[in-house]
Design an enzyme around this catalytic site. Structure first.
Site, PDB file in Angstrom:
ATOM      1  N   ASP A  36       0.710  -1.350   0.247  1.00 12.68           N
ATOM      2  CA  ASP A  36      -0.184  -0.094  -0.354  1.00 12.68           C
ATOM      3  C   ASP A  36       0.703   1.057   0.441  1.00 12.68           C
ATOM      4  OD1 ASP A  36      -1.785   2.008   0.528  1.00 12.68           O
ATOM      5  OD2 ASP A  36      -2.218   1.565   2.424  1.00 12.68           O
ATOM      6  N   ASP A  40      -3.722   3.869   2.625  1.00 15.30           N
ATOM      7  CA  ASP A  40      -5.013   3.737   3.095  1.00 15.30           C
ATOM      8  C   ASP A  40      -6.065   2.023   2.313  1.00 15.30           C
ATOM      9  OD1 ASP A  40      -5.125   1.983   0.265  1.00 15.30           O
ATOM     10  OD2 ASP A  40      -5.923   3.188  -0.951  1.00 15.30           O
ATOM     11  N   ASP A  44      -2.320  -1.239  -4.177  1.00 16.61           N
ATOM     12  CA  ASP A  44      -2.045  -0.719  -5.768  1.00 16.61           C
ATOM     13  C   ASP A  44      -0.806  -1.026  -6.033  1.00 16.61           C
ATOM     14  OD1 ASP A  44       0.634   1.153  -4.364  1.00 16.61           O
ATOM     15  OD2 ASP A  44      -1.748   2.137  -3.071  1.00 16.61           O
ATOM     16  N   ASP A 215      -8.204 -16.093 -16.746  1.00 20.04           N
ATOM     17  CA  ASP A 215      -8.402 -16.956 -15.929  1.00 20.04           C
ATOM     18  C   ASP A 215     -10.161 -17.754 -16.158  1.00 20.04           C
ATOM     19  OD1 ASP A 215      -9.844 -17.120 -12.816  1.00 20.04           O
ATOM     20  OD2 ASP A 215     -11.995 -15.636 -13.064  1.00 20.04           O
ATOM     21  N   GLU A 283      -6.037 -20.435 -16.786  1.00 20.75           N
ATOM     22  CA  GLU A 283      -6.417 -21.348 -15.326  1.00 20.75           C
ATOM     23  C   GLU A 283      -7.682 -23.142 -16.551  1.00 20.75           C
ATOM     24  OE1 GLU A 283      -8.442 -20.544 -11.097  1.00 20.75           O
ATOM     25  OE2 GLU A 283      -8.963 -19.515 -13.124  1.00 20.75           O
TER      26      GLU A 283
END
Length: 551
Positions: A36, A40, A44, A215, A283
């Site tokens: 981070d 927050d 990111d 995915d 996957e």
């Protein structure tokens, strides 16, 4: 160097070695939990960029970044509402460009996670599609009439529990969702859908990505006739794809996924990728036919380069016999294919805990992975030997875990923040006042990067040596493989252009002696990794011992 020149240089570099992915080691980053940078409590893209030096220090070839697209985050980014933009919680497109540039400076390839089988129900495509049956995107999703009694069109089940169909009052129809009700499935029988998704892939290739992790690659196309799935023989059920408490495991998913029409789309996608020298790992989510599908999807030069199934993401510790049997089956059904192996990822409990591994066993298994034919994926924190984190029910974020608690605790335990030091929040958040989106495990803090850095006996140092072993011996990365099990002893023989490597792994307690014949000598890296060879033509291994030899 400007961004366009940097991208052009990266594409040219890939063109000189289009098979860079073969035998590669890829490091998976889960963006919410890596670093981070803004304070927050959520990781990111800028945070990932800050930590790329650590990833490069492992000696890996590339990094796979889980979804960072705009999303309502019902499934933490796997429910995309805009394929061409970064969710503000992760930063901006400029942050992504900077990450790509820094990764390429370090010699790292970047693969991003494309979720093409479904979108968020907040995606503008679905918002339009559900308004009526005559709009331009009316058939972009899988809509179907109710049965005469008002029940769903067929018996298909959702991986997240219950029916895979959700009623929509506006259209007076059901829509298909193989996952959450807020993740409607796209209709790949619609040519416009396929063309738009190919343009999405091209958008990111133009931004410099080196490839994709795809995915649920076998979920793209559904049976157009919407035929019921048959029941699955209870003896064939396993919980590699869905937890045992989920009746999803009770069906043989012949029609809800794994359709032959999927191959034509994969060939189109490969055609888009080829000019960029990009690679993809798919996957394969299927508990019964995973390796067969892997073979189909990676066969030849026109489909995906590699896929991973779930055989080594299994619930039970893989014995020598299980690994040998898996590899033999792979040879039978995917002789022309290419596997990518993983022990842990963002969807399963960390393998240290899942398999109840001792430190010695964990060290043996990562060296074993580096000796298997195929490519390999390491999951963030794996290099530190992190166990599964305990997350209290009140701290759970994963809807999957909330649905099936306490029999199944969900996926939050493997998604807790990376630990960089032993300070507040493990160095994950720059601001001490920011509470991370998931709590940092106190058990993880003594295993942080800072605590292990510089310790030659640490798990981190061992992982670096294991990756270096593969890099030092091309036979381990791309060579032919013979593999056999002798009780708890796994014998792996790799060959390439006259060079042979013999890798022995004792996956159990006690002691084992292996007669290997003459002419073998210990690899230079073997001593540092912990291998012990005793006697002329003979190796003696203790519990979880391994030996690496060449000739």
């Amino acid at each position: 160097m400007n961004m366009k020149a940097s991208i052009k240089g990266a594409i040219q570099a890939r063109a000189t070695n289009p098979d860079w992915w073969r035998g590669a080691v890829i490091y998976q980053v889960y963006p919410r939990s890596y670093q981070d940078s803004s304070g927050d409590g959520v990781g990111d893209l800028a945070g990932i960029a800050q930590r790329l030096d650590h990833i490069a220090s492992l000696g890996v070839d590339g990094v796979w970044i889980s979804p960072f697209f705009k999303s309502p985050m019902k499934d933490f980014g796997y429910d995309v509402s805009d394929y061409r933009d970064v969710d503000p919680m992760f930063g901006s497109l400029e942050d992504f460009d900077a990450l790509i540039a820094r990764a390429h400076e370090l010699g790292l390839k970047v693969l991003i996670d494309l979720v093409l089988s479904h979108t968020s129900d907040q995606h503008p495509w679905f918002v339009e599609s559900r308004t009526n049956r005559a709009n331009p995107k009316a058939d972009w999703y899988v809509w179907a009439e109710a049965k005469p009694d008002g029940t769903p069109p067929n018996n298909w089940l959702s991986i997240f529990g219950g029916s895979a169909w959700e009623w929509d009052g506006a259209r007076m129809q059901y829509y298909l969702h193989n996952f959450l009700t807020s993740q409607p499935d796209l209709n790949f029988h619609c040519p416009e859908v396929q063309e738009e998704l190919l343009r999405v892939a091209e958008f990111w290739l133009e931004r410099g990505v080196d490839g994709f992790r795809l995915d649920t690659i076998n979920f793209y196309v559904h049976d157009k006739q919407l035929r019921d799935n048959p029941a699955l023989d209870p003896a064939r059920r396993n919980s590699n794809i869905a937890p045992a408490v989920n009746p999803y495991n009770w069906q043989d998913h012949l029609y809800s996924k794994n359709q032959p029409e999927n191959l034509a789309f994969l060939e189109k996608l490969r055609g888009v990728m080829k000019p960029y020298g990009a690679a993809a790992v798919g996957e394969v989510g299927d508990a019964q036919r995973g390796l067969e599908i892997l073979g189909e999807y990676t066969k030849g030069e026109d489909r995906m380069q590699m896929c991973y199934a779930f055989e080594l993401l299994s619930q039970n510790i893989p014995s020598a016999a299980y690994i040998a049997e898996t590899m033999h089956h792979l040879e039978d059904v995917a002789a022309e294919g290419w596997a990518c192996w993983a022990f842990s990822n963002h969807d399963v409990p960390r393998h240290i805990s899942r398999w109840h591994l001792s430190d010695e066993a964990a060290r043996a298994y990562v060296v074993l992975m580096m000796c298997l034919r195929g490519s390999a994926c390491l999951y963030q924190g794996e290099e530190l030997g992190l166990p599964e984190a305990e997350v209290a029910f009140e701290d759970l974020q994963d809807p999957y875990g909330i649905q099936f608690w306490p029999e199944f605790k969900g996926r939050d335990g493997c998604r807790t923040p990376m630990v960089w030091d032993a300070g507040v929040h493990g160095g994950f958040s720059q601001g001490n006042e920011a509470r991370p989106w998931l709590p940092v495990s106190p058990e993880h803090l003594p295993k942080s990067v800072a605590e292990q850095e510089g310790d030659d006996a640490s798990m981190l140092a061992h992982y670096r040596r294991a990756v270096a072993l593969r890099k030092a011996h091309e036979a381990l990365a791309t060579g032919a493989q013979k593999i056999e099990a002798e009780d708890d002893l796994l014998v792996i023989h790799r060959t390439l252009e006259g060079r042979e490597v013999l890798a022995l792994f004792h996956l159990g307690e006690g002691e084992v002696v292996h007669e290997m014949g003459e002419g073998w000598s210990a690899l230079q890296e073997a001593g540092a990794l912990g291998a012990v060879a005793l006697g002329e033509g003979r190796v003696t291994l203790g519990p979880w011992g391994f030996a690496l030899m060449g000739r």
